[in-house]
Design a protein around this motif. Structure first.
Motif, PDB file in Angstrom:
ATOM      1  N   UNK A 108       9.984   8.082  18.193  1.00  0.00           N
ATOM      2  CA  UNK A 108      10.716   9.320  18.427  1.00  0.00           C
ATOM      3  C   UNK A 108      10.317  10.445  17.498  1.00  0.00           C
ATOM      4  N   UNK A 109       9.445  10.167  16.555  1.00  0.00           N
ATOM      5  CA  UNK A 109       8.947  11.163  15.598  1.00  0.00           C
ATOM      6  C   UNK A 109       7.638  10.598  15.063  1.00  0.00           C
ATOM      7  N   UNK A 110       7.243  10.909  13.872  1.00  0.00           N
ATOM      8  CA  UNK A 110       6.073  10.252  13.303  1.00  0.00           C
ATOM      9  C   UNK A 110       6.524   8.989  12.582  1.00  0.00           C
ATOM     10  N   UNK A 111       5.565   8.112  12.299  1.00  0.00           N
ATOM     11  CA  UNK A 111       5.862   6.847  11.610  1.00  0.00           C
ATOM     12  C   UNK A 111       5.375   6.939  10.178  1.00  0.00           C
ATOM     13  N   UNK A 112       6.218   6.521   9.259  1.00  0.00           N
ATOM     14  CA  UNK A 112       5.845   6.381   7.850  1.00  0.00           C
ATOM     15  C   UNK A 112       5.749   4.885   7.582  1.00  0.00           C
ATOM     16  N   UNK A 113       4.542   4.413   7.296  1.00  0.00           N
ATOM     17  CA  UNK A 113       4.335   2.974   7.160  1.00  0.00           C
ATOM     18  C   UNK A 113       3.579   2.633   5.890  1.00  0.00           C
ATOM     19  N   UNK A 114       4.006   1.563   5.274  1.00  0.00           N
ATOM     20  CA  UNK A 114       3.272   0.942   4.202  1.00  0.00           C
ATOM     21  C   UNK A 114       2.533  -0.232   4.825  1.00  0.00           C
ATOM     22  N   UNK A 115       1.870  -1.030   4.047  1.00  0.00           N
ATOM     23  CA  UNK A 115       1.289  -2.266   4.574  1.00  0.00           C
ATOM     24  C   UNK A 115       1.148  -3.259   3.440  1.00  0.00           C
ATOM     25  N   UNK A 149       0.860  -1.185   0.000  1.00  0.00           N
ATOM     26  CA  UNK A 149       0.000   0.000   0.000  1.00  0.00           C
ATOM     27  C   UNK A 149       0.896   1.235   0.000  1.00  0.00           C
ATOM     28  N   UNK A 150       0.442   2.337  -0.579  1.00  0.00           N
ATOM     29  CA  UNK A 150       1.231   3.566  -0.454  1.00  0.00           C
ATOM     30  C   UNK A 150       1.526   3.878   1.018  1.00  0.00           C
ATOM     31  N   UNK A 151       2.597   4.591   1.246  1.00  0.00           N
ATOM     32  CA  UNK A 151       3.024   4.934   2.599  1.00  0.00           C
ATOM     33  C   UNK A 151       2.093   5.998   3.178  1.00  0.00           C
ATOM     34  N   UNK A 152       1.764   5.834   4.459  1.00  0.00           N
ATOM     35  CA  UNK A 152       0.960   6.799   5.194  1.00  0.00           C
ATOM     36  C   UNK A 152       1.795   7.279   6.376  1.00  0.00           C
ATOM     37  N   UNK A 153       1.860   8.577   6.568  1.00  0.00           N
ATOM     38  CA  UNK A 153       2.575   9.157   7.709  1.00  0.00           C
ATOM     39  C   UNK A 153       1.588   9.331   8.859  1.00  0.00           C
ATOM     40  N   UNK A 154       1.877   8.664   9.975  1.00  0.00           N
ATOM     41  CA  UNK A 154       0.989   8.734  11.143  1.00  0.00           C
ATOM     42  C   UNK A 154       1.653   9.565  12.233  1.00  0.00           C
ATOM     43  N   UNK A 155       0.924  10.582  12.689  1.00  0.00           N
ATOM     44  CA  UNK A 155       1.437  11.523  13.669  1.00  0.00           C
ATOM     45  C   UNK A 155       0.796  11.326  15.045  1.00  0.00           C
ATOM     46  N   UNK A 156       0.154  10.176  15.284  1.00  0.00           N
ATOM     47  CA  UNK A 156      -0.517   9.939  16.566  1.00  0.00           C
ATOM     48  C   UNK A 156       0.516   9.843  17.694  1.00  0.00           C
ATOM     49  N   UNK A 157       0.044  10.005  18.912  1.00  0.00           N
ATOM     50  CA  UNK A 157       0.939   9.986  20.066  1.00  0.00           C
ATOM     51  C   UNK A 157       1.666   8.649  20.203  1.00  0.00           C
TER      52      UNK A 157
END
Length: 134
Positions: free
Chosen positions: A35-42, A20-28
């Motif tokens: 240590x920052x936001x997560x950039x994740x594919x699936x 899947x395209x990468x999604x940047x997640x900024x949740x706590x």
């Protein structure tokens, strides 16, 4: 075939299907575990094979986070649905996908701004995050 793993090499994985395209997640939670936001594919969970001892932390009633117990690399987010999220930076080669947008922007850290022109959502966006990939 896409391959990846942790910093020390104790955990390796292979993805035999599409990503899947990468999604940047900024949740706590993502910020605290990375240590920052997560950039994740699936990928579809049946397309992912994991070698090594992943430690799973149950971050909520519905999801768990996978990391290497030796070096601490955050590798996976495993929640409801048919896909497992893979931290994009842990892959060894070109993913063939790009960042599609940002989720949980309302929770982002105060020390940075999101300045690109990609879609931004204050919470989750099922259209981006729950695409079943085969």
């Amino acid at each position: 075939m896409k391959i990846g793993g942790c910093l020390c090499g104790a955990v390796r994985y292979q993805v035999s299907g599409a990503l899947r395209p990468v999604v940047a997640c900024h949740c706590e939670q993502c910020r605290k575990t990375s240590g920052h936001y997560v950039a994740a594919t699936s990928a579809h969970r049946d397309a992912v094979s994991i070698d090594g001892d992943v430690t799973w932390y149950h971050a909520s009633d519905t999801a768990r986070r996978g990391f290497c117990k030796i070096c601490g690399s955050s590798l996976f987010w495993d929640g409801p649905g048919e896909n497992i999220s893979i931290h994009a930076g842990t892959m060894d080669s070109d993913l063939g996908v790009k960042i599609a947008g940002h989720i949980f922007c309302a929770d982002k850290g105060s020390y940075y701004d999101i300045t690109d022109d990609l879609p931004k959502f204050d919470q989750d966006d099922a259209g981006m995050t729950t695409q079943v990939v085969r």
